[in-house]
Design an enzyme around this catalytic site. Structure first.
Site, short mmCIF file in Angstrom:
data_model
loop_
_atom_site.label_atom_id
_atom_site.label_comp_id
_atom_site.label_asym_id
_atom_site.label_seq_id
_atom_site.Cartn_x
_atom_site.Cartn_y
_atom_site.Cartn_z
N ARG A 27 0.83 -1.21 0.00
CA ARG A 27 0.00 0.00 0.00
C ARG A 27 0.86 1.26 0.00
O ARG A 27 0.47 2.29 -0.56
CB ARG A 27 -0.95 -0.03 1.21
CG ARG A 27 -2.10 -1.06 1.03
CD ARG A 27 -2.64 -1.53 2.36
NE ARG A 27 -3.84 -2.35 2.26
CZ ARG A 27 -3.86 -3.68 2.02
NH1 ARG A 27 -2.73 -4.34 1.82
NH2 ARG A 27 -5.01 -4.35 1.97
N GLY A 94 -1.39 -11.69 -5.27
CA GLY A 94 -2.83 -11.40 -5.29
C GLY A 94 -3.11 -9.99 -4.81
O GLY A 94 -4.00 -9.31 -5.34
N SER A 165 -13.17 -9.91 2.70
CA SER A 165 -11.87 -9.85 2.01
C SER A 165 -11.35 -8.42 2.00
O SER A 165 -11.98 -7.52 1.43
CB SER A 165 -12.01 -10.36 0.58
OG SER A 165 -10.89 -9.96 -0.19
N ASP A 313 -4.17 -15.56 7.11
CA ASP A 313 -2.90 -16.07 6.58
C ASP A 313 -2.18 -16.98 7.58
O ASP A 313 -1.20 -17.64 7.22
CB ASP A 313 -1.99 -14.90 6.20
CG ASP A 313 -2.53 -14.15 4.99
OD1 ASP A 313 -3.30 -14.75 4.21
OD2 ASP A 313 -2.18 -12.97 4.83
N ARG A 388 3.59 -19.71 2.48
CA ARG A 388 3.16 -19.95 3.86
C ARG A 388 3.08 -21.46 4.17
O ARG A 388 3.32 -21.87 5.30
CB ARG A 388 1.83 -19.25 4.15
CG ARG A 388 1.95 -17.74 4.00
CD ARG A 388 0.83 -17.00 4.69
NE ARG A 388 0.67 -15.66 4.14
CZ ARG A 388 1.44 -14.61 4.45
NH1 ARG A 388 2.42 -14.74 5.31
NH2 ARG A 388 1.22 -13.44 3.90
#
Ligand code: S3P
Length: 430
Positions: A27, A94, A165, A313, A388
């Site tokens: 971001r 993503g 989401s 996550d 992950r």
């Protein structure tokens, strides 16, 4: 690349400075690029995913200087991005893809987003559907990349998210700041709010959040900022869990982001009876703390849909905690795991079964009986190309009596390129 992982003889001990938060790093490049003036970013996460975001903005004419983990973004202003003269390659990311779809939908040029094999299988209609309601023109390959975006001026939207989401929410926010009037988004369950917090520093009062409703005011300009990225709690989580499940361990992780929308793993550790303490809390902006964790004996846990977004996550690691607890744990309401870098329910079940962990696959989660002994039958573990899953299995491997091998370990560079170095630091000092 294959990585050999040895059994841990004694505990994990010492201090680690965990790399910067991935969500916040993405971001900071996006908002810095469309701001006026310079944005300096300290402790940026220099990982493959975040490099995909940097490269995409460079391809749109933004000058981005990099000195180790420090970045200077020379913002081009709210309408200053240039039409890229090639496809924008999102790699495995993503977050880059989905957030940039929102941003690019309102630009005055066309762009084409592509990605690697894994990303090219992940659902994108969840993004194009609300954006099209705002007047965007996006052509997908059915539900997936490539995405051809015909930039257009956008209308406001009043949208209730059908799934919890942060990526969908953030895509809509990045489109809505370019719309003519104010928009609202309602979330079924709260998700990470880094986009909202950061936007309000670049342009005060743009976002107003009341309970689960977010109001987005149109923006005319953003002003460059100095950003200090906290350590990523999603990366710290691997060592929090490693500390809890190994004997004779005592680890302190420094400067970790503890934004409430991200701390589900701490809630889980607490409910399971783990022995951790928050130190040196700093509650300004994105809150941070040092976290100390020691070896713990763990109780089983039950998690349902409401619990999931704040630890989305970390769920493979919750599985690992459950596999070390003294009873049966049940995780449900986590169907979103099937749409991550891999189908993480399927890949976790497959890898845990190699170690003889008692795990049952559910459509929307899993059941794990931690009271049963692990009986490893296959010591060739596989990340399946998913960072992950790779790191979760590397931590699990520490508990196995014999050495194990992790296939496709380079996928860990997606979010934590220094993971094995950091793990070795804790082993060496013990
Ligand atoms: C992210 C949001 C989450 C998370 C991903 C990063 C973000 O995805 O899984 O790793 O930075 O907004 P969803 O919002 O799609 O669940």
């Amino acid at each position: 690349m294959k990585k050999l992982i040895n059994s841990l003889n004694s505990g994990l001990n010492g201090e680690l400075l965990i790399p910067g938060d991935k969500s916040i790093s993405h971001r900071s490049i996006m908002l810095g690029s469309i701001a006026n003036g310079e944005t300096t970013i300290k402790n940026f996460l220099m990982s493959d995913d975040c490099i995909s975001t940097i490269n995409a903005f460079k391809d749109m004419g933004v000058e981005i200087e990099q000195n180790e983990n420090n970045i200077i973004v020379h913002g081009v202003g709210f309408h200053g991005l240039k039409k890229p003269n090639k496809d924008l390659d999102m790699g495995n990311s993503g977050t880059s893809t989905r957030l940039m779809m929102g941003l690019l939908a309102g630009q005055n040029f066309d762009s084409n987003l592509i990605g690697d094999n894994s990303l090219s299988k992940r659902p994108m209609k969840r993004i194009s559907t609300p954006l099209e309601q705002m007047g965007a023109q996006i052509k997908l390959n059915e539900n997936t990349l490539p995405a051809i975006i015909h930039g257009k001026s956008l209308n406001e939207i009043d949208y209730t998210l059908p799934i919890a989401s942060a990526q969908v929410k953030s895509a809509i926010i990045l489109a809505a700041i370019q719309a003519k009037n104010k928009s609202t988004i309602k979330e079924p369950i709260k998700t990470r709010n880094h986009t909202e917090l950061m936007l309000n520093t670049f342009s005060p009062n743009t976002i107003i959040t009341e309970e689960n409703t977010i109001t987005i005011n149109p923006v005319t300009q953003l002003i460059g900022q100095n950003i200090n990225v906290p350590g990523d709690i999603s990366s710290a989580a691997f060592f929090l869990v490693a500390g809890a499940i190994t004997k004779n361990s005592n680890i302190t992780l420094k400067n970790i982001g503890i934004n409430q929308t991200r701390t589900g793993i701490l809630k889980v550790l607490n409910l399971m009876g783990a022995n951790y303490t928050l130190l040196n809390q700093n509650l300004d902006g994105e809150p941070t703390a040092d976290i100390n964790i020691k070896s713990s004996s763990l109780k089983p846990i039950n998690l349902t849909e409401q619990d999931i977004p704040m630890m989305i996550d970390e769920l493979p690691l919750v599985g690992l905690l459950a596999a070390c607890a003294n009873g049966v744990s049940k995780i449900t309401g986590a169907k979103e795991l099937r749409f991550k870098e891999t189908d993480r329910i399927k890949t976790l079940v497959q890898e845990f079964k190699k170690l003889g962990i008692s795990i049952t696959e559910l459509e929307d989660g899993f059941i794990i009986d931690g009271s049963k002994n692990w009986n490893p039958t296959d010591l060739l573990l596989d990340s399946h190309g998913d960072h992950r899953i790779g790191m979760t299995m590397a931590i699990a491997a520490l508990l196995i009596k014999d050495s194990t091998t992790l296939k496709d370990s380079e996928s860990i560079n997606i979010s934590y390129p220094t993971f094995f170095n950091d793990l070795n630091k804790l082993i060496k000092t013990s």
